[in-house]
Design a protein around this motif. Structure first.
Motif, PDB file in Angstrom:
ATOM      1  N   UNK A 133       0.820  -1.220   0.000  1.00  0.00           N
ATOM      2  CA  UNK A 133       0.000   0.000   0.000  1.00  0.00           C
ATOM      3  C   UNK A 133       0.850   1.265   0.000  1.00  0.00           C
ATOM      4  N   UNK A 134       2.079   1.163   0.502  1.00  0.00           N
ATOM      5  CA  UNK A 134       2.944   2.332   0.547  1.00  0.00           C
ATOM      6  C   UNK A 134       3.211   2.845   1.949  1.00  0.00           C
ATOM      7  N   UNK A 135       3.130   1.959   2.947  1.00  0.00           N
ATOM      8  CA  UNK A 135       3.375   2.369   4.338  1.00  0.00           C
ATOM      9  C   UNK A 135       4.828   2.814   4.521  1.00  0.00           C
ATOM     10  N   UNK A 136       5.766   1.982   4.091  1.00  0.00           N
ATOM     11  CA  UNK A 136       7.188   2.333   4.208  1.00  0.00           C
ATOM     12  C   UNK A 136       7.518   3.548   3.343  1.00  0.00           C
ATOM     13  N   UNK A 161       6.567  -7.031   2.585  1.00  0.00           N
ATOM     14  CA  UNK A 161       8.022  -6.910   2.674  1.00  0.00           C
ATOM     15  C   UNK A 161       8.447  -6.674   4.124  1.00  0.00           C
ATOM     16  N   UNK A 162       7.586  -5.997   4.890  1.00  0.00           N
ATOM     17  CA  UNK A 162       7.881  -5.725   6.297  1.00  0.00           C
ATOM     18  C   UNK A 162       7.535  -6.948   7.132  1.00  0.00           C
ATOM     19  N   UNK A 163       8.507  -7.468   7.856  1.00  0.00           N
ATOM     20  CA  UNK A 163       8.306  -8.665   8.665  1.00  0.00           C
ATOM     21  C   UNK A 163       8.417  -8.392  10.169  1.00  0.00           C
ATOM     22  N   UNK A 164       9.085  -7.293  10.547  1.00  0.00           N
ATOM     23  CA  UNK A 164       9.332  -7.006  11.953  1.00  0.00           C
ATOM     24  C   UNK A 164       8.696  -5.688  12.369  1.00  0.00           C
ATOM     25  N   UNK A 165       8.375  -5.598  13.640  1.00  0.00           N
ATOM     26  CA  UNK A 165       7.843  -4.361  14.209  1.00  0.00           C
ATOM     27  C   UNK A 165       9.005  -3.395  14.395  1.00  0.00           C
ATOM     28  N   UNK A 166       8.917  -2.262  13.747  1.00  0.00           N
ATOM     29  CA  UNK A 166      10.042  -1.332  13.733  1.00  0.00           C
ATOM     30  C   UNK A 166       9.587   0.084  14.022  1.00  0.00           C
ATOM     31  N   UNK A 167      10.314   0.779  14.877  1.00  0.00           N
ATOM     32  CA  UNK A 167      10.050   2.184  15.169  1.00  0.00           C
ATOM     33  C   UNK A 167      11.024   3.050  14.381  1.00  0.00           C
ATOM     34  N   UNK A 168      10.481   4.045  13.689  1.00  0.00           N
ATOM     35  CA  UNK A 168      11.314   4.953  12.897  1.00  0.00           C
ATOM     36  C   UNK A 168      11.255   6.360  13.483  1.00  0.00           C
ATOM     37  N   UNK A 169      12.427   6.843  13.908  1.00  0.00           N
ATOM     38  CA  UNK A 169      12.562   8.218  14.371  1.00  0.00           C
ATOM     39  C   UNK A 169      13.063   9.074  13.210  1.00  0.00           C
ATOM     40  N   UNK A 170      12.648  10.313  13.187  1.00  0.00           N
ATOM     41  CA  UNK A 170      13.090  11.222  12.128  1.00  0.00           C
ATOM     42  C   UNK A 170      14.015  12.267  12.718  1.00  0.00           C
ATOM     43  N   UNK A 225       7.837  12.760  17.302  1.00  0.00           N
ATOM     44  CA  UNK A 225       6.873  11.776  16.835  1.00  0.00           C
ATOM     45  C   UNK A 225       7.630  10.664  16.120  1.00  0.00           C
ATOM     46  N   UNK A 226       7.089   9.466  16.191  1.00  0.00           N
ATOM     47  CA  UNK A 226       7.723   8.302  15.564  1.00  0.00           C
ATOM     48  C   UNK A 226       6.678   7.534  14.773  1.00  0.00           C
ATOM     49  N   UNK A 227       7.155   6.768  13.798  1.00  0.00           N
ATOM     50  CA  UNK A 227       6.286   5.911  12.992  1.00  0.00           C
ATOM     51  C   UNK A 227       6.595   4.448  13.297  1.00  0.00           C
ATOM     52  N   UNK A 228       5.557   3.645  13.316  1.00  0.00           N
ATOM     53  CA  UNK A 228       5.736   2.197  13.390  1.00  0.00           C
ATOM     54  C   UNK A 228       5.164   1.558  12.137  1.00  0.00           C
ATOM     55  N   UNK A 229       6.018   0.799  11.452  1.00  0.00           N
ATOM     56  CA  UNK A 229       5.597   0.050  10.283  1.00  0.00           C
ATOM     57  C   UNK A 229       5.229  -1.354  10.750  1.00  0.00           C
ATOM     58  N   UNK A 230       4.355  -1.998  10.012  1.00  0.00           N
ATOM     59  CA  UNK A 230       3.878  -3.303  10.440  1.00  0.00           C
ATOM     60  C   UNK A 230       3.634  -4.183   9.212  1.00  0.00           C
ATOM     61  N   UNK A 232      11.527  -4.987  16.904  1.00  0.00           N
ATOM     62  CA  UNK A 232      12.197  -6.166  16.335  1.00  0.00           C
ATOM     63  C   UNK A 232      11.397  -7.457  16.476  1.00  0.00           C
ATOM     64  N   UNK A 233      10.197  -7.387  17.048  1.00  0.00           N
ATOM     65  CA  UNK A 233       9.347  -8.578  17.086  1.00  0.00           C
ATOM     66  C   UNK A 233       9.022  -8.998  15.660  1.00  0.00           C
ATOM     67  N   UNK A 234       9.258 -10.263  15.342  1.00  0.00           N
ATOM     68  CA  UNK A 234       8.988 -10.787  14.003  1.00  0.00           C
ATOM     69  C   UNK A 234       7.577 -11.369  13.981  1.00  0.00           C
ATOM     70  N   UNK A 235       6.750 -10.838  13.090  1.00  0.00           N
ATOM     71  CA  UNK A 235       5.356 -11.242  13.027  1.00  0.00           C
ATOM     72  C   UNK A 235       5.204 -12.678  12.545  1.00  0.00           C
ATOM     73  N   UNK A 236       4.244 -13.364  13.148  1.00  0.00           N
ATOM     74  CA  UNK A 236       3.902 -14.725  12.751  1.00  0.00           C
ATOM     75  C   UNK A 236       2.410 -14.747  12.403  1.00  0.00           C
ATOM     76  N   UNK A 237       2.087 -14.891  11.104  1.00  0.00           N
ATOM     77  CA  UNK A 237       0.672 -14.872  10.707  1.00  0.00           C
ATOM     78  C   UNK A 237      -0.166 -15.966  11.366  1.00  0.00           C
TER      79      UNK A 237
END
Length: 291
Positions: free
Chosen positions: A58-61, A89-98, A109-114, A139-144
């Motif tokens: 969708x364009x989250x990253x 493409x995103x497999x891990x819970x990641x926090x992005x600081x700018x 403010x921070x973004x979390x991709x999922x 860094x938690x790796x998602x398990x569907x």
């Protein structure tokens, strides 16, 4: 989400409206940019956490990278992207600081991709619900197949307020609004209900707007004049319940090598709203601490 518009309708969008149905000050990008750069939560030490979710591809990253590019004044890649939309493409819970201009300073403010919301192999809805409450660690790796368990080392048993999500943002491509799988729609609704129960404000970002109408492809400033674009947003609003005033069309940076003022304006318009409702949420929670 129903059969949507026919290909013939999509290829022949209606004429432009004489007046845009939503006003945006295209020539005043700097004032909105300054708002974002000067933004500071009322609560000392507060950090607005913005969680992005939506279908894979969708364009989250890309949105995270686009925000970073606008704020840094140059093309920037913070979150890894993938041009192949088959699977997330995103497999891990990641926090992005700018980072600000000062290398030692970051925006509050921070973004979390999922992981994407694929119908079968996508992120487990319960993991997103846990993330809303600040229970998921970086860094938690998602398990569907299964949700994060309480005995997992990436389970946060004592989340601080800054660990919790303050704004939930659903990212959806304009070109696939009519073709979203019913299971994906149901996931979005389930997540929205959980966020509502937690009083978390919700925003939607409609991406890839330049791919649905030649009028928008040729001139982004036509986005609020194209009736077909408004219909797409109204359809999504009706399906998932997010009000129109909280849905923003954007074009992420993709193949451009230089910044574009119109692209920036749409991204900043969405970001300003996200920060405003996030700040309102934080202030409300502080005054309602006894509830």
């Amino acid at each position: 989400m129903g059969e949507g518009h026919s290909k013939s309708h999509a290829s022949k969008p209606p004429p432009l409206l004489s007046n845009p149905w939503r006003k945006i000050n295209w020539g005043e990008k700097q004032s909105v940019l300054q708002f974002v750069k000067n933004y500071k939560p009322h609560v000392e030490g507060q950090q607005i956490r913005i969680l992005l979710h939506g279908p894979a591809g969708a364009g989250k990253s890309s949105f995270i990278n686009s925000v970073q590019s606008v704020l840094r004044g140059r093309m920037y890649t913070l979150a890894l992207e993938d041009n192949i939309s088959a699977g997330s493409f995103t497999k891990k819970y990641t926090t992005y600081k700018i980072q600000r201009e000062d290398p030692q300073s970051f925006y509050p403010f921070v973004f979390n991709d999922i992981m994407g919301l694929e119908p079968i192999k996508g992120v487990h809805v319960d993991d997103i619900k846990l993330a809303l409450k600040g229970r998921v660690m970086d860094c938690y790796r998602f398990n569907p197949e299964s949700r994060l368990s309480e005995d997992d080392p990436f389970y946060n048993s004592s989340p601080a307020d800054n660990d919790k999500v303050h704004v939930l943002v659903c990212v959806i491509p304009a070109s696939t609004v009519s073709q979203m799988n019913d299971k994906t729609v149901q996931k979005i609704r389930d997540i929205r209900m959980e966020a509502s129960a937690l009083d978390i404000p919700q925003v939607a970002i409609v991406t890839k707007i330049d791919e649905v109408c030649p009028e928008i492809t040729n001139d982004l400033q036509n986005v609020y004049k194209v009736k077909y674009m408004k219909e797409k947003m109204e359809q999504f609003s009706a399906e998932v319940g997010i009000p129109m005033k909280s849905i923003f069309p954007v074009k992420n940076y993709h193949d451009e090598i230089n910044l574009d003022s119109d692209i920036d304006s749409l991204i900043l318009s969405a970001l300003q709203h996200i920060l405003t409702v996030g700040d309102d949420h934080v202030n409300f929670k502080k005054t309602q601490s006894g509830c």
